[in-house]
Motif scaffolding. Structure first.
Motif, PDB file in Angstrom:
ATOM      1  N   SER A   1       0.475  -0.758   0.036  1.00  0.00           N
ATOM      2  CA  SER A   1      -0.217  -0.072  -0.369  1.00  0.00           C
ATOM      3  C   SER A   1       0.922   0.982   0.387  1.00  0.00           C
ATOM      4  O   SER A   1       0.599   2.225  -0.893  1.00  0.00           O
TER       5      SER A   1
ATOM      6  N   GLU B   1       0.639   4.036  -3.070  1.00  0.00           N
ATOM      7  CA  GLU B   1      -0.061   5.302  -2.749  1.00  0.00           C
ATOM      8  C   GLU B   1       1.089   6.187  -3.000  1.00  0.00           C
ATOM      9  O   GLU B   1       0.780   7.692  -3.486  1.00  0.00           O
TER      10      GLU B   1
ATOM     11  N   ASN C   1       0.285   9.039  -5.652  1.00  0.00           N
ATOM     12  CA  ASN C   1       0.868  10.432  -4.868  1.00  0.00           C
ATOM     13  C   ASN C   1       1.524  11.073  -5.653  1.00  0.00           C
ATOM     14  O   ASN C   1       1.523  12.800  -5.591  1.00  0.00           O
TER      15      ASN C   1
ATOM     16  N   LEU D   1      -3.874  15.894  -7.512  1.00  0.00           N
ATOM     17  CA  LEU D   1      -4.944  15.380  -6.961  1.00  0.00           C
ATOM     18  C   LEU D   1      -5.626  15.988  -8.067  1.00  0.00           C
ATOM     19  O   LEU D   1      -6.680  14.716  -9.141  1.00  0.00           O
TER      20      LEU D   1
ATOM     21  N   ARG E   1      -4.845  13.204 -10.986  1.00  0.00           N
ATOM     22  CA  ARG E   1      -6.080  12.096 -10.825  1.00  0.00           C
ATOM     23  C   ARG E   1      -7.211  12.038 -11.020  1.00  0.00           C
ATOM     24  O   ARG E   1      -7.661  10.670 -11.344  1.00  0.00           O
TER      25      ARG E   1
ATOM     26  N   TYR F   1      -8.696  -4.772  -1.548  1.00  0.00           N
ATOM     27  CA  TYR F   1      -7.103  -3.994  -1.244  1.00  0.00           C
ATOM     28  C   TYR F   1      -7.557  -2.841  -2.724  1.00  0.00           C
ATOM     29  O   TYR F   1      -7.187  -2.079  -2.794  1.00  0.00           O
TER      30      TYR F   1
ATOM     31  N   SER G   1     -10.424  -0.891  -3.329  1.00  0.00           N
ATOM     32  CA  SER G   1     -10.263   0.395  -2.009  1.00  0.00           C
ATOM     33  C   SER G   1      -9.221   2.019  -1.863  1.00  0.00           C
ATOM     34  O   SER G   1      -9.394   2.639  -2.142  1.00  0.00           O
ATOM     35  N   VAL G   2      -7.601   0.900  -3.026  1.00  0.00           N
ATOM     36  CA  VAL G   2      -6.739   2.379  -2.462  1.00  0.00           C
ATOM     37  C   VAL G   2      -7.340   3.087  -4.416  1.00  0.00           C
ATOM     38  O   VAL G   2      -7.357   4.333  -4.026  1.00  0.00           O
TER      39      VAL G   2
ATOM     40  N   GLU H   1     -10.087   3.922  -5.845  1.00  0.00           N
ATOM     41  CA  GLU H   1     -11.480   5.120  -5.093  1.00  0.00           C
ATOM     42  C   GLU H   1     -10.685   6.086  -4.097  1.00  0.00           C
ATOM     43  O   GLU H   1     -11.272   7.414  -4.439  1.00  0.00           O
ATOM     44  N   ARG H   2      -9.798   6.121  -3.681  1.00  0.00           N
ATOM     45  CA  ARG H   2      -9.202   6.717  -2.777  1.00  0.00           C
ATOM     46  C   ARG H   2      -8.545   8.141  -3.510  1.00  0.00           C
ATOM     47  O   ARG H   2      -8.244   9.167  -3.033  1.00  0.00           O
ATOM     48  N   LEU H   3      -7.770   7.675  -4.407  1.00  0.00           N
ATOM     49  CA  LEU H   3      -6.408   8.354  -4.888  1.00  0.00           C
ATOM     50  C   LEU H   3      -7.312   8.435  -6.503  1.00  0.00           C
ATOM     51  O   LEU H   3      -6.728   9.903  -7.338  1.00  0.00           O
TER      52      LEU H   3
ATOM     53  N   PRO I   1     -10.445  10.217  -7.088  1.00  0.00           N
ATOM     54  CA  PRO I   1     -11.964  10.777  -6.759  1.00  0.00           C
ATOM     55  C   PRO I   1     -13.404  10.422  -7.919  1.00  0.00           C
ATOM     56  O   PRO I   1     -14.138  10.131  -7.494  1.00  0.00           O
TER      57      PRO I   1
END
Length: 75
Positions: free
Chosen positions: A5, A9, A13, A17, A20, A33, A36-37, A39-41, A43
């Protein structure tokens, strides 16, 4: 650089943003996993499970049921 992770990330990163947010789709395997990563990174992305893993999962389920049914018969 790796599958952890932290590595994933850290790599993504490195993009802003804004960059992304322009990603439309992310294709992944069935690892919860990764989605979920994503979805976070990313949007504004749609998560897509690749066909290979869907077909593999269906094939395993059919084989499991076939073996159960075959065990009901005597030799």
């Amino acid at each position: 650089p790796g599958k952890s992770s932290y590595d994933i990330e850290k790599f993504f990163n490195g993009f802003s943003l804004d960059q992304r947010a322009r990603v439309k789709t992310v294709t992944t395997d069935l690892n919860a996993y990764y989605s979920s990563v994503a979805e976070r990174l990313f949007p504004n992305t749609e998560i897509i499970i690749d066909r290979f893993h869907i077909i593999k999962m269906i094939n395993q389920a059919f084989n499991h049921e076939r073996v159960k049914k075959m065990k009901l018969f005597t030799k």
